[in-house]
Design an enzyme around this catalytic site. Structure first.
Site, PDB file in Angstrom:
ATOM      1  CE  LYS A   1      -1.372  -4.443   3.473  1.00 44.69           C
ATOM      2  NZ  LYS A   1      -1.682  -5.916   2.948  1.00 44.69           N
TER       3      LYS A   1
ATOM      4  CE1 TYR B   1      -4.129  -2.963   5.785  1.00 46.77           C
ATOM      5  CE2 TYR B   1      -3.694  -0.814   5.438  1.00 46.77           C
ATOM      6  CZ  TYR B   1      -3.829  -1.984   4.767  1.00 46.77           C
ATOM      7  OH  TYR B   1      -3.893  -2.423   3.444  1.00 46.77           O
TER       8      TYR B   1
ATOM      9  CB  SER C   1      -0.877  -0.137   1.323  1.00 45.27           C
ATOM     10  OG  SER C   1      -1.341   1.221   1.400  1.00 45.27           O
TER      11      SER C   1
HETATM   12  N1  NAD Z   1      -8.832  -1.623  -0.537  1.00 41.14           N
HETATM   13  C1  NAD Z   1      -7.791  -0.827  -0.294  1.00 41.14           C
HETATM   14  O1  NAD Z   1      -8.110   0.555  -0.373  1.00 41.14           O
HETATM   15  C2  NAD Z   1      -6.725  -1.120  -0.331  1.00 41.14           C
HETATM   16  C3  NAD Z   1      -5.293  -0.422  -0.505  1.00 41.14           C
HETATM   17  C4  NAD Z   1      -3.886  -0.907  -0.365  1.00 41.14           C
HETATM   18  C5  NAD Z   1      -3.782  -2.225   0.059  1.00 41.14           C
HETATM   19  N2  NAD Z   1      -4.742  -3.048   0.074  1.00 41.14           N
HETATM   20  C6  NAD Z   1      -4.678  -4.403   0.515  1.00 41.14           C
HETATM   21  O2  NAD Z   1      -5.154  -5.210  -0.809  1.00 41.14           O
HETATM   22  C7  NAD Z   1      -5.538  -6.550  -0.204  1.00 41.14           C
HETATM   23  C8  NAD Z   1      -7.053  -6.794  -0.662  1.00 41.14           C
HETATM   24  O3  NAD Z   1      -7.500  -5.890  -0.075  1.00 41.14           O
HETATM   25  P1  NAD Z   1      -9.380  -5.578  -0.438  1.00 41.14           P
HETATM   26  O4  NAD Z   1      -9.686  -4.179  -0.335  1.00 41.14           O
HETATM   27  O5  NAD Z   1      -9.824  -6.639  -1.617  1.00 41.14           O
HETATM   28  O6  NAD Z   1      -9.831  -6.240   0.959  1.00 41.14           O
HETATM   29  P2  NAD Z   1     -11.038  -7.298   1.239  1.00 41.14           P
HETATM   30  O7  NAD Z   1     -11.355  -7.339   2.665  1.00 41.14           O
HETATM   31  O8  NAD Z   1     -12.251  -7.124   0.300  1.00 41.14           O
HETATM   32  O9  NAD Z   1     -10.476  -8.780   0.888  1.00 41.14           O
HETATM   33  C9  NAD Z   1      -9.646  -9.513   1.630  1.00 41.14           C
HETATM   34  C10 NAD Z   1     -10.085 -10.868   1.536  1.00 41.14           C
HETATM   35  O10 NAD Z   1      -9.338 -11.740   2.453  1.00 41.14           O
HETATM   36  C11 NAD Z   1     -10.138 -12.748   2.977  1.00 41.14           C
HETATM   37  N3  NAD Z   1      -9.263 -13.010   4.477  1.00 41.14           N
HETATM   38  C12 NAD Z   1      -8.913 -12.129   5.228  1.00 41.14           C
HETATM   39  N4  NAD Z   1      -8.187 -12.705   6.137  1.00 41.14           N
HETATM   40  C13 NAD Z   1      -7.992 -14.209   5.695  1.00 41.14           C
HETATM   41  C14 NAD Z   1      -7.630 -15.485   6.443  1.00 41.14           C
HETATM   42  N5  NAD Z   1      -7.160 -15.411   7.543  1.00 41.14           N
HETATM   43  N6  NAD Z   1      -7.702 -16.414   5.764  1.00 41.14           N
HETATM   44  C15 NAD Z   1      -8.302 -16.438   4.622  1.00 41.14           C
HETATM   45  N7  NAD Z   1      -8.984 -15.487   3.824  1.00 41.14           N
HETATM   46  C16 NAD Z   1      -8.726 -14.377   4.641  1.00 41.14           C
HETATM   47  C17 NAD Z   1     -11.156 -11.958   3.462  1.00 41.14           C
HETATM   48  O11 NAD Z   1     -12.463 -12.813   3.524  1.00 41.14           O
HETATM   49  C18 NAD Z   1     -11.658 -11.169   2.011  1.00 41.14           C
HETATM   50  O12 NAD Z   1     -12.413 -11.794   1.109  1.00 41.14           O
HETATM   51  C19 NAD Z   1      -5.149  -6.424   1.249  1.00 41.14           C
HETATM   52  O13 NAD Z   1      -4.024  -7.057   1.805  1.00 41.14           O
HETATM   53  C20 NAD Z   1      -5.201  -4.908   1.539  1.00 41.14           C
HETATM   54  O14 NAD Z   1      -4.496  -4.702   2.801  1.00 41.14           O
HETATM   55  C21 NAD Z   1      -6.135  -2.647  -0.073  1.00 41.14           C
END
Ligand code: NAD
Length: 338
Positions: free
Chosen positions: A154, A150, A125
């Site tokens: 990262k 959080y 991120s």
């Molecule tokens: N959305 C944002 O703004 C953003 C920005 C920067 C980085 N990210 C990173 O991108 C990644 C995806 O983000 P997203 O927005 O799609 O989030 P999201 O919550 O929609 O997707 C994450 C998925 O991982 C699953 N999950 C979480 N813990 C788990 C575990 N222990 N075992 C199995 N499954 C598990 C959840 O059920 C979910 O479906 C994350 O790592 C997040 O930190 C997101």
């Protein structure tokens, strides 16, 4: 080529599964549905005509992770999305975040180290830059002290991967530092499904637009920006999903110059909160109910990406405008409320 997508039922993961399948990759998803729904599989299948393999596993269960890799020896690449991502919650429950975001990463890397060759893409991120000193932000900008557990997961995640790659010649990894993902698939079959109060601006805007929330709070209009509100780089989720496929192909084709690389994934353009609201009003034809409130602790003023490295080295560029991405988010919001 079988690719494991952890968190593949989540927001960014589901869009990436679609792009992988469109490119002919065989996908197996692991998700524990802690922040998603099994129904997402239907949406992916409706778009691609192919149901991805799915295993409901909590990646915190080390034995289950080990067992999965024993049963799927043909997995050559992993895109690791699974993580907890609510900044505020991470302050309240740091150990939950360290366990879910760091523990799971270590278990997966351990399995990949057992293979002769493996490719790994990590969801990082722009939060690692904190308030960067210069805009746009290049990958060389210093990583600042994290504002939250959080953000720290990262930074630590990137370090763990870099350290592991140094001593594991068969492991090739790329960390993608996302800016602000938004929008939904143009088919409106999949999109963002926040549980509870949305943490991100765009779903909050669309939920307010549809009447699910009374009003949007804009945290501060006295920042040193043109209209006084914070500036972010909103990247369309389908563009972001495509960046994962390109990064993965770079590793699978052996085109990487180092076995651990980092890329920014953004549009290169900053938009203020008020500009995002105006975009919503343009594409929906609705006036959004919002009010200006005090600044929120921890918010940085401005963050937008220098995307030169991703453009030139990965050959990837974002294609969609803020209005197009906003329109997709609005169409999706209307569909799910129906
Ligand atoms: N959305 C944002 O703004 C953003 C920005 C920067 C980085 N990210 C990173 O991108 C990644 C995806 O983000 P997203 O927005 O799609 O989030 P999201 O919550 O929609 O997707 C994450 C998925 O991982 C699953 N999950 C979480 N813990 C788990 C575990 N222990 N075992 C199995 N499954 C598990 C959840 O059920 C979910 O479906 C994350 O790592 C997040 O930190 C997101």
């Amino acid at each position: 080529m079988k690719i494991l997508v952890t968190g593949g039922l989540g927001f960014i993961g589901s869009h990436t599964v679609v792009e992988l399948q469109n490119k002919g990759f065989e996908v197996v998803i692991i998700d524990d549905c802690s922040n998603s729904d099994e129904q997402v599989l239907k949406g992916i299948t409706a778009i691609t005509g192919k149901k991805p393999e799915f295993e409901k596993i909590d990646l915190k269960d080390k034995d289950k992770v080990e067992d999965f890799f024993k049963r799927h020896q043909d997995v050559t690449g992993v895109i690791h999305f699974a993580a907890s991502k609510a900044v505020g919650e991470s302050v309240e429950k740091p150990l939950l975040y360290y366990e879910n975001n760091i523990g799971t990463l270590v278990y997966i890397l351990k399995e990949l180290c057992k293979k002769n060759k493996a490719s790994f893409i990590f969801s990082s991120s722009c939060t690692v830059y904190g308030q960067a000193d210069k805009m746009p932000i290049t990958e060389d900008a210093p990583v600042k002290t994290a504002e939250s557990p959080y953000g720290n997961t990262k930074q630590m995640g990137e370090e763990i991967i870099a350290d592991t790659c140094k001593v594991t010649p068969g492991l090739n990894a790329i960390a993608l530092r996302y800016f602000n993902p938004m929008g939904a698939h143009p088919s409106a079959e999949i999109g963002e499904l926040p549980k509870g109060v949305p943490q991100n601006l765009v779903p909050f805007i669309t939920q307010t637009g549809i009447g699910l929330r009374d009003e949007l709070s804009v945290f501060g209009d006295d920042y040193p920006t043109e209209d006084g509100t914070c500036i972010r780089d909103y990247i369309y989720v389908v563009d972001l999903a495509k960046a994962h496929v390109v990064a993965l192909e770079r590793l699978l084709d052996g085109k990487n110059t180092e076995n651990y690389e980092v890329f920014n994934v953004g549009t290169g353009t900053g938009s203020s909160v008020l500009e995002a609201i105006q975009s919503f009003e343009r594409v929906s034809g609705k006036k959004l109910n919002y009010k200006i409130v005090d600044r929120r602790p921890g918010d940085i003023t401005t963050a937008y990406a220098d995307t030169t490295k991703a453009n030139e080295v990965l050959g990837w560029k974002s294609e969609y405008t803020l209005d197009e991405a906003m329109k997709s988010a609005w169409v999706w919001e209307q569909k799910i409320r129906d």
